[in-house]
Design an enzyme around this catalytic site. Structure first.
Site, mmCIF file in Angstrom:
data_model
loop_
_atom_site.group_PDB
_atom_site.id
_atom_site.type_symbol
_atom_site.label_atom_id
_atom_site.label_comp_id
_atom_site.label_asym_id
_atom_site.label_seq_id
_atom_site.Cartn_x
_atom_site.Cartn_y
_atom_site.Cartn_z
ATOM 1 N N SER A 1 0.897 -1.066 0.006
ATOM 2 C CA SER A 1 -0.085 -0.001 0.013
ATOM 3 C C SER A 1 0.787 1.251 -0.068
ATOM 4 O O SER A 1 2.015 1.254 0.634
ATOM 5 C CB SER A 1 -0.743 -0.059 1.120
ATOM 6 O OG SER A 1 -1.251 1.274 1.483
ATOM 7 N N TYR B 1 -1.922 -0.865 10.689
ATOM 8 C CA TYR B 1 -2.144 -1.459 9.461
ATOM 9 C C TYR B 1 -1.048 -1.164 8.649
ATOM 10 O O TYR B 1 -0.414 -2.167 8.111
ATOM 11 C CB TYR B 1 -3.426 -1.013 8.753
ATOM 12 C CG TYR B 1 -3.632 -1.107 7.558
ATOM 13 C CD1 TYR B 1 -3.698 -2.550 6.988
ATOM 14 C CD2 TYR B 1 -3.565 -0.082 6.448
ATOM 15 C CE1 TYR B 1 -3.931 -2.649 5.730
ATOM 16 C CE2 TYR B 1 -3.526 -0.351 5.172
ATOM 17 C CZ TYR B 1 -3.693 -1.783 4.755
ATOM 18 O OH TYR B 1 -3.887 -1.939 3.217
ATOM 19 N N LYS C 1 2.127 -3.765 6.727
ATOM 20 C CA LYS C 1 2.327 -3.854 5.187
ATOM 21 C C LYS C 1 3.920 -3.609 5.094
ATOM 22 O O LYS C 1 4.693 -4.329 4.318
ATOM 23 C CB LYS C 1 1.706 -2.679 4.417
ATOM 24 C CG LYS C 1 0.154 -3.151 4.287
ATOM 25 C CD LYS C 1 -0.335 -4.216 3.524
ATOM 26 C CE LYS C 1 -1.556 -4.627 3.514
ATOM 27 N NZ LYS C 1 -1.807 -5.922 2.816
HETATM 28 P P1 NAD Z 1 -11.046 -7.017 1.065
HETATM 29 O O1 NAD Z 1 -11.209 -7.146 2.629
HETATM 30 O O2 NAD Z 1 -12.124 -6.847 0.108
HETATM 31 O O3 NAD Z 1 -10.414 -8.444 0.725
HETATM 32 C C1 NAD Z 1 -9.470 -8.940 1.540
HETATM 33 C C2 NAD Z 1 -10.093 -10.550 1.487
HETATM 34 O O4 NAD Z 1 -9.436 -11.427 2.454
HETATM 35 C C3 NAD Z 1 -11.577 -10.770 2.190
HETATM 36 O O5 NAD Z 1 -12.258 -11.607 1.106
HETATM 37 C C4 NAD Z 1 -11.608 -11.659 3.374
HETATM 38 O O6 NAD Z 1 -12.305 -12.171 3.603
HETATM 39 C C5 NAD Z 1 -10.065 -12.236 3.208
HETATM 40 N N1 NAD Z 1 -9.366 -12.549 4.516
HETATM 41 C C6 NAD Z 1 -9.013 -11.418 5.336
HETATM 42 N N2 NAD Z 1 -8.015 -12.269 6.468
HETATM 43 C C7 NAD Z 1 -8.028 -13.600 6.079
HETATM 44 C C8 NAD Z 1 -7.729 -14.858 6.298
HETATM 45 N N3 NAD Z 1 -6.807 -14.989 7.506
HETATM 46 N N4 NAD Z 1 -7.492 -15.915 5.687
HETATM 47 C C9 NAD Z 1 -8.175 -16.141 4.379
HETATM 48 N N5 NAD Z 1 -9.010 -14.961 3.705
HETATM 49 C C10 NAD Z 1 -8.875 -13.772 4.460
HETATM 50 O O7 NAD Z 1 -9.893 -5.925 0.803
HETATM 51 P P2 NAD Z 1 -9.569 -5.560 -0.633
HETATM 52 O O8 NAD Z 1 -9.563 -4.081 -0.735
HETATM 53 O O9 NAD Z 1 -9.616 -6.445 -1.541
HETATM 54 O O10 NAD Z 1 -7.790 -5.403 -0.165
HETATM 55 C C11 NAD Z 1 -6.976 -6.619 -0.732
HETATM 56 C C12 NAD Z 1 -5.322 -6.464 -0.181
HETATM 57 O O11 NAD Z 1 -4.969 -4.903 -0.715
HETATM 58 C C13 NAD Z 1 -5.595 -6.240 1.229
HETATM 59 O O12 NAD Z 1 -4.510 -6.900 1.812
HETATM 60 C C14 NAD Z 1 -5.391 -4.671 1.446
HETATM 61 O O13 NAD Z 1 -4.762 -4.434 2.686
HETATM 62 C C15 NAD Z 1 -4.470 -4.370 0.383
HETATM 63 N N6 NAD Z 1 -4.794 -2.833 0.081
HETATM 64 C C16 NAD Z 1 -6.220 -2.619 -0.314
HETATM 65 C C17 NAD Z 1 -6.303 -1.151 -0.626
HETATM 66 C C18 NAD Z 1 -7.647 -0.774 -0.865
HETATM 67 O O14 NAD Z 1 -8.076 0.616 -1.094
HETATM 68 N N7 NAD Z 1 -8.809 -1.475 -1.201
HETATM 69 C C19 NAD Z 1 -5.155 -0.098 -0.694
HETATM 70 C C20 NAD Z 1 -3.849 -0.675 -0.437
HETATM 71 C C21 NAD Z 1 -3.737 -2.114 -0.085
#
Ligand code: NAD
Ligand code: UDP
Length: 332
Positions: A120, A144, A148
């Site tokens: 991120s 958080y 990362k």
């Molecule tokens: P999201 O919460 O929609 O998706 C994450 C998925 O991981 C969910 O389906 C959840 O059920 C699953 N999950 C969580 N913990 C788990 C575990 N222990 N075992 C198995 N599954 C698990 O989030 P997103 O927006 O799709 O983000 C995906 C990744 O990208 C994350 O790691 C997030 O930190 C990173 N990220 C997201 C953004 C954003 O703005 N959306 C920005 C930067 C980084």
């Protein structure tokens, strides 16, 4: 793919299917629903293989990787709410750091050494110097962000220890929008933390008005400026990174953004145009920890992967709105 039923992961499923690259989803449904699989089936023409399970269950991961002859991992699973991470740091370190370590150990056990990690832009140290290049100083300001940062550092150590690893840490800026079909999109539980889902819920009538966090930043209109990037562009970036990793060893950290900044009010007006609705807002105090401006230098993704964002903010808002209108309560 871990976390493949989530917001970004589900779009990555579509991008992989489009290139006929087979994949298996592992997700514990902590922040997603089984309904996503039906939507994916409708979009890609088959039901993607799904294993309900947790990345902290190493044996399950090993068994899944062996059974499906996995060659590479896209690791999206994790918890992502900044405020929640301040209130529950241990939960975040356990899920995001310990969970990632369990996954990497399972990869070592099965000899899978190609990995894409969801990092991120939040791991960059606060600075006024934009755009942010990958070599800019790092320094997260909340648990958080630290999860990362720690995982990126662990991955660099891992790649030094064994040159057979091919790893890309993709630093997303602000992924927004949805698949243009309106079948998959972002479905936040409770009150959205992020700007675009909040605006979408105001536009659709679920919330009264948007609180604009700060109107006195040193930006053109006083509101915070961010680099919003279409989630499908982000998803396609993963497929292109995977192709790169098949040909290159080592560990790279690469920004995924557009390289352009948009203010909160720019975004709100763009969403008004996309939805044809007026969106009420009120300027309130700054949100603690927010920076005034943040956008990416994007040349490395282009140089390494041949990737650049192709979708404009107009399409981000139109696609978000189509998804919101067709699914006013998300997947619920
Ligand atoms: P999201 O919460 O929609 O998706 C994450 C998925 O991981 C969910 O389906 C959840 O059920 C699953 N999950 C969580 N913990 C788990 C575990 N222990 N075992 C198995 N599954 C698990 O989030 P997103 O927006 O799709 O983000 C995906 C990744 O990208 C994350 O790691 C997030 O930190 C990173 N990220 C997201 C953004 C954003 O703005 N959306 C920005 C930067 C980084
Ligand atoms: N923001 C806002 N009201 C909201 C949510 C966000 O004014 O309800 C602002 C926030 O202060 C920031 C921008 O919108 O300037 C993007 O915030 P978001 O949480 O989506 O992303 P991040 O802060 O992680 O870049």
């Amino acid at each position: 793919m871990t976390g493949g039923l989530g917001y970004i992961g589900s779009h990555a499923c579509v991008a992989l299917a489009q290139k006929a690259i087979p994949f298996v989803i592992v997700d514990n449904l902590a922040n997603s629903s089984l309904g996503v699989i039906d939507r994916l089936a409708e979009l890609v023409g088959y039901r993607p293989p799904f294993v309900e399970g947790d990345i902290r269950d190493g044996d399950l991961l090993v068994e899944t990787m062996e059974r499906h002859a996995i060659g590479a991992v896209m690791h999206f699973a994790g918890s992502k709410a900044v405020g929640e991470s301040v209130a529950m740091p241990l939960d975040y370190y356990v899920n995001n750091v310990a969970g990632s370590l369990t996954l990497f150990a399972a990869m070592v056990r099965t000899g899978v050494k190609t990995l894409i990690f969801s990092s991120s832009a939040t791991i960059y140290a606060q600075t006024n110097a934009m755009p942010l290049a990958e070599h800019a100083a790092l320094g997260a300001s909340n648990p958080y962000g630290r999860t990362k940062l720690f995982v990126e550092q662990i991955l660099f150590d891992l790649s030094v220890s064994d040159p057979a690893w091919s790893i890309a840490c993709l630093r997303y800026f602000n992924p927004v929008g949805a698949h243009p079909s309106g079948l998959i999109g972002e479905s936040p539980r409770g009150t959205p933390n992020n700007l675009v889902p909040y605006i979408a819920q105001v536009a659709v009538g679920r919330r009264e008005y948007l609180s604009v966090f700060g109107g006195d930043y040193e930006t053109e209109d006083g509101t915070g400026v961010r680099d919003y990037v279409h989630v499908l562009d982000v998803a396609e970036g993963h497929v292109m990174a995977l192709d790169y990793l098949r040909r290159h060893a080592g560990c790279v950290a690469v920004n995924l953004g557009t390289g352009r900044g948009m203010s909160v009010l720019d975004m709100l007006h763009e969403y008004e145009r996309a939805s044809g609705r007026s969106i009420a807002y009120e300027v309130t105090g700054r949100r603690p920890g927010d920076v005034a401006r943040c956008w990416a230098q994007v040349s490395l993704a282009r140089d390494l992967f041949g990737w650049q964002a192709t979708r404009e903010v107009e399409q981000m808002c139109q696609d978000s709105w189509r998804w919101q209108l067709a699914n006013p309560d998300g997947y619920a």
